[in-house]
Design a protein around this motif. Sequence first.
Motif, PDB file in Angstrom:
ATOM      1  N   ARG A 216       0.812  -1.366   0.026  1.00 49.38           N
ATOM      2  CA  ARG A 216      -0.061   0.030  -0.020  1.00 49.38           C
ATOM      3  C   ARG A 216       0.780   1.299   0.021  1.00 49.38           C
ATOM      4  NH1 ARG A 216      -5.447  -0.373   0.512  1.00 49.38           N
ATOM      5  NH2 ARG A 216      -5.087  -2.296   1.573  1.00 49.38           N
ATOM      6  N   ALA A 217       2.010   1.312   0.577  1.00 54.55           N
ATOM      7  CA  ALA A 217       2.850   2.333   0.774  1.00 54.55           C
ATOM      8  C   ALA A 217       3.100   2.920  -0.678  1.00 54.55           C
ATOM      9  CB  ALA A 217       3.868   2.220   1.740  1.00 54.55           C
ATOM     10  N   MET A 218       3.775   1.705  -1.340  1.00 61.77           N
ATOM     11  CA  MET A 218       4.523   2.124  -2.685  1.00 61.77           C
ATOM     12  C   MET A 218       3.155   2.446  -3.561  1.00 61.77           C
ATOM     13  SD  MET A 218       6.419  -0.734  -5.149  1.00 61.77           S
ATOM     14  CE  MET A 218       7.644  -0.802  -4.095  1.00 61.77           C
ATOM     15  N   ALA A 219       2.049   1.971  -3.477  1.00 67.57           N
ATOM     16  CA  ALA A 219       0.828   2.219  -4.417  1.00 67.57           C
ATOM     17  C   ALA A 219       0.434   3.602  -4.157  1.00 67.57           C
ATOM     18  CB  ALA A 219      -0.475   1.303  -4.117  1.00 67.57           C
ATOM     19  N   ALA A 220       0.479   3.995  -2.748  1.00 68.96           N
ATOM     20  CA  ALA A 220       0.190   5.452  -2.420  1.00 68.96           C
ATOM     21  C   ALA A 220       1.097   6.345  -2.939  1.00 68.96           C
ATOM     22  CB  ALA A 220       0.226   5.861  -0.719  1.00 68.96           C
ATOM     23  N   GLY A 221       2.421   6.135  -2.903  1.00 73.76           N
ATOM     24  CA  GLY A 221       3.566   6.958  -3.527  1.00 73.76           C
ATOM     25  C   GLY A 221       2.981   7.340  -5.041  1.00 73.76           C
ATOM     26  N   ALA A 222       2.940   6.097  -5.670  1.00 70.96           N
ATOM     27  CA  ALA A 222       2.544   6.418  -7.161  1.00 70.96           C
ATOM     28  C   ALA A 222       1.189   7.028  -7.549  1.00 70.96           C
ATOM     29  CB  ALA A 222       2.387   4.679  -7.886  1.00 70.96           C
ATOM     30  N   LEU A 223       0.347   6.902  -6.397  1.00 68.22           N
ATOM     31  CA  LEU A 223      -0.784   7.605  -6.812  1.00 68.22           C
ATOM     32  C   LEU A 223      -0.669   9.082  -6.496  1.00 68.22           C
ATOM     33  CD1 LEU A 223      -3.939   7.846  -6.894  1.00 68.22           C
ATOM     34  CD2 LEU A 223      -4.154   7.237  -4.380  1.00 68.22           C
ATOM     35  N   ARG A 224       0.097   9.673  -5.338  1.00 71.29           N
ATOM     36  CA  ARG A 224       0.538  10.849  -5.295  1.00 71.29           C
ATOM     37  C   ARG A 224       1.179  11.414  -6.294  1.00 71.29           C
ATOM     38  NH1 ARG A 224       3.230   9.639  -1.170  1.00 71.29           N
ATOM     39  NH2 ARG A 224       1.566   9.553   0.388  1.00 71.29           N
ATOM     40  N   ARG A 225       2.234  10.666  -7.019  1.00 68.28           N
ATOM     41  CA  ARG A 225       2.804  11.258  -8.104  1.00 68.28           C
ATOM     42  C   ARG A 225       2.067  11.519  -9.334  1.00 68.28           C
ATOM     43  NH1 ARG A 225       6.582   7.586  -6.118  1.00 68.28           N
ATOM     44  NH2 ARG A 225       5.976   5.988  -7.641  1.00 68.28           N
ATOM     45  N   ALA A 226       0.921  10.524  -9.549  1.00 69.71           N
ATOM     46  CA  ALA A 226       0.240  10.603 -10.664  1.00 69.71           C
ATOM     47  C   ALA A 226      -1.056  11.807 -10.616  1.00 69.71           C
ATOM     48  CB  ALA A 226      -0.684   9.223 -10.786  1.00 69.71           C
ATOM     49  N   LEU A 227      -1.142  11.933  -9.361  1.00 65.48           N
ATOM     50  CA  LEU A 227      -1.917  13.060  -9.156  1.00 65.48           C
ATOM     51  C   LEU A 227      -1.510  14.432  -9.262  1.00 65.48           C
ATOM     52  CD1 LEU A 227      -4.878  14.163  -7.940  1.00 65.48           C
ATOM     53  CD2 LEU A 227      -4.031  13.861  -5.607  1.00 65.48           C
ATOM     54  N   ALA A 228      -0.292  14.534  -8.787  1.00 64.00           N
ATOM     55  CA  ALA A 228       0.465  15.732  -8.858  1.00 64.00           C
ATOM     56  C   ALA A 228       0.621  16.389 -10.404  1.00 64.00           C
ATOM     57  CB  ALA A 228       1.866  15.705  -8.211  1.00 64.00           C
ATOM     58  N   SER A 229       0.715  15.200 -11.427  1.00 65.36           N
ATOM     59  CA  SER A 229       1.096  15.240 -12.844  1.00 65.36           C
ATOM     60  C   SER A 229      -0.158  15.595 -13.472  1.00 65.36           C
ATOM     61  CB  SER A 229       2.172  14.258 -13.209  1.00 65.36           C
ATOM     62  OG  SER A 229       1.573  13.105 -13.033  1.00 65.36           O
ATOM     63  N   ASN A 230      -1.319  15.620 -12.738  1.00 62.97           N
ATOM     64  CA  ASN A 230      -2.569  15.438 -13.875  1.00 62.97           C
ATOM     65  C   ASN A 230      -3.641  16.468 -13.160  1.00 62.97           C
ATOM     66  OD1 ASN A 230      -2.565  13.228 -16.012  1.00 62.97           O
ATOM     67  ND2 ASN A 230      -1.587  12.178 -14.115  1.00 62.97           N
ATOM     68  N   GLU A 231      -2.962  17.681 -13.219  1.00 60.21           N
ATOM     69  CA  GLU A 231      -4.081  18.747 -12.619  1.00 60.21           C
ATOM     70  C   GLU A 231      -5.284  19.015 -13.545  1.00 60.21           C
ATOM     71  OE1 GLU A 231      -4.115  20.744  -9.971  1.00 60.21           O
ATOM     72  OE2 GLU A 231      -2.419  19.543  -9.043  1.00 60.21           O
ATOM     73  N   ASP A 232      -5.105  18.538 -14.658  1.00 61.04           N
ATOM     74  CA  ASP A 232      -6.469  18.807 -15.672  1.00 61.04           C
ATOM     75  C   ASP A 232      -7.336  17.525 -15.561  1.00 61.04           C
ATOM     76  OD1 ASP A 232      -5.275  21.101 -16.264  1.00 61.04           O
ATOM     77  OD2 ASP A 232      -4.198  20.304 -18.072  1.00 61.04           O
ATOM     78  N   ALA A 233      -7.163  16.599 -14.709  1.00 56.15           N
ATOM     79  CA  ALA A 233      -8.167  15.585 -14.522  1.00 56.15           C
ATOM     80  C   ALA A 233      -9.311  15.959 -14.104  1.00 56.15           C
ATOM     81  CB  ALA A 233      -7.412  14.408 -13.675  1.00 56.15           C
ATOM     82  N   PRO A 234     -10.482  15.263 -14.495  1.00 52.55           N
ATOM     83  CA  PRO A 234     -11.927  15.551 -13.838  1.00 52.55           C
ATOM     84  C   PRO A 234     -11.637  15.697 -12.268  1.00 52.55           C
ATOM     85  CG  PRO A 234     -11.997  13.809 -15.552  1.00 52.55           C
ATOM     86  CD  PRO A 234     -10.451  13.868 -15.136  1.00 52.55           C
ATOM     87  N   ALA A 235     -12.680  16.645 -11.910  1.00 46.38           N
ATOM     88  CA  ALA A 235     -12.558  17.009 -10.400  1.00 46.38           C
ATOM     89  C   ALA A 235     -12.853  15.637  -9.674  1.00 46.38           C
ATOM     90  CB  ALA A 235     -13.644  17.995 -10.012  1.00 46.38           C
ATOM     91  N   ALA A 236     -14.069  14.729 -10.203  1.00 43.76           N
ATOM     92  CA  ALA A 236     -14.257  13.703  -9.444  1.00 43.76           C
ATOM     93  C   ALA A 236     -13.036  12.710  -9.199  1.00 43.76           C
ATOM     94  CB  ALA A 236     -15.573  12.892  -9.843  1.00 43.76           C
ATOM     95  N   THR A 237     -12.347  12.772 -10.205  1.00 40.54           N
ATOM     96  CA  THR A 237     -11.336  11.792 -10.247  1.00 40.54           C
ATOM     97  C   THR A 237      -9.974  12.247  -9.298  1.00 40.54           C
ATOM     98  OG1 THR A 237     -11.799  11.068 -12.504  1.00 40.54           O
ATOM     99  CG2 THR A 237      -9.662  10.579 -11.840  1.00 40.54           C
ATOM    100  N   LYS A 238      -9.906  13.465  -9.268  1.00 39.14           N
ATOM    101  CA  LYS A 238      -8.837  14.054  -8.391  1.00 39.14           C
ATOM    102  C   LYS A 238      -9.253  13.969  -7.134  1.00 39.14           C
ATOM    103  CE  LYS A 238      -8.556  18.227 -10.556  1.00 39.14           C
ATOM    104  NZ  LYS A 238      -8.053  19.562 -10.735  1.00 39.14           N
ATOM    105  N   ALA A 239     -10.600  14.178  -7.057  1.00 43.42           N
ATOM    106  CA  ALA A 239     -11.249  14.125  -5.376  1.00 43.42           C
ATOM    107  C   ALA A 239     -10.918  12.794  -4.877  1.00 43.42           C
ATOM    108  CB  ALA A 239     -12.579  14.577  -5.433  1.00 43.42           C
ATOM    109  N   GLU A 240     -11.081  11.431  -5.750  1.00 41.36           N
ATOM    110  CA  GLU A 240     -11.114  10.235  -5.306  1.00 41.36           C
ATOM    111  C   GLU A 240      -9.805   9.712  -4.863  1.00 41.36           C
ATOM    112  OE1 GLU A 240     -12.274   5.807  -6.648  1.00 41.36           O
ATOM    113  OE2 GLU A 240     -12.562   7.369  -8.473  1.00 41.36           O
TER     114      GLU A 240
END
Length: 298
Positions: free
Chosen positions: A51-75
């Motif tokens: 889970r820690a590794m998955a959380a790190g990957a999720l954090r990076r993916a979120l930081a590099s996708n500011e234009d993603a839909p609001a619901a996706t970023k919120a999730e």
Amino acid sequence: MKNLVSMKALGLAAIGLAMLVPLSSAQADAAGQGRLATAIQTYQSASNEGRAMAAGALRRALASNEDAPAATKAEATFLLGDFAIRDRKKDLALKLANDGLKLLDSLQASEAPAVRALGARVKAQALLAKEERLAAFKLILDARLAYGTQQPQADDKWDTVWDELRLWEGIAHADLVGAEKKIATDLMAARKTELVRISTMEGSCDFQNHTVQIANMDSNLPAYPIAPLFAGQAGGVMMRISFDSEGRVTKAKATSFSTSEDFAILTERAASNWVATGEGLSDPNCRTDRPALVVFRY
């Protein structure tokens, strides 16, 4: 002639490049959003060890996708809050839950109900961790009423989001004591009509969403891990159980749980010896996939 060919080649190359640039940008956005969606799915299915590794990957993916839909970023933000709770960073979890809920402000109240429910659950857990018990209970009760009755499911069995909200309402209520518990009880009484409404599901059984009780629970308690005993944790398991005409459980499946999957597994094992009681047991249509809530408080 040579120069003319070169000029044509350069012109065609320039036109091709002009056409390619916006296409590449769109492709990059789609690829980025695809990575974010994949990171969300990876976190949701991660084991405790991964889970820690998955959380790190999720954090990076979120930081590099500011234009993603609001619901996706919120999730994604809520799931990072979930990890913060697991990592015992309650203040960070509360901040992330609030950040995710702000992202949903741009949407209609009826949009992304499952994501909103996830945000309410994460914020309620953070509030419980901060010992703001009554606030957590009020939040999860409001979330249940806002989410409404069960949503239709492809398997025609249960709605796990509905079950998870029901679980955390039970956990939050179990955590209350004294005057706060009375306030919560009075609040539920005042909103009884709404609670009945969201517990009604169209179908052959009027009591499908009514939680059944376990008559012999005291003699068939799950053998939960001892660690929460020392941590003073509250938790629980939401089950969907089926039973025969005498109330004996014939099938049990955990749909939501806290604090770990071990609790779900051990509750499923104990359920094989349970005898259910409650409304609608005389109706054969009401003996399948009924909700049963097991909440423990050490």
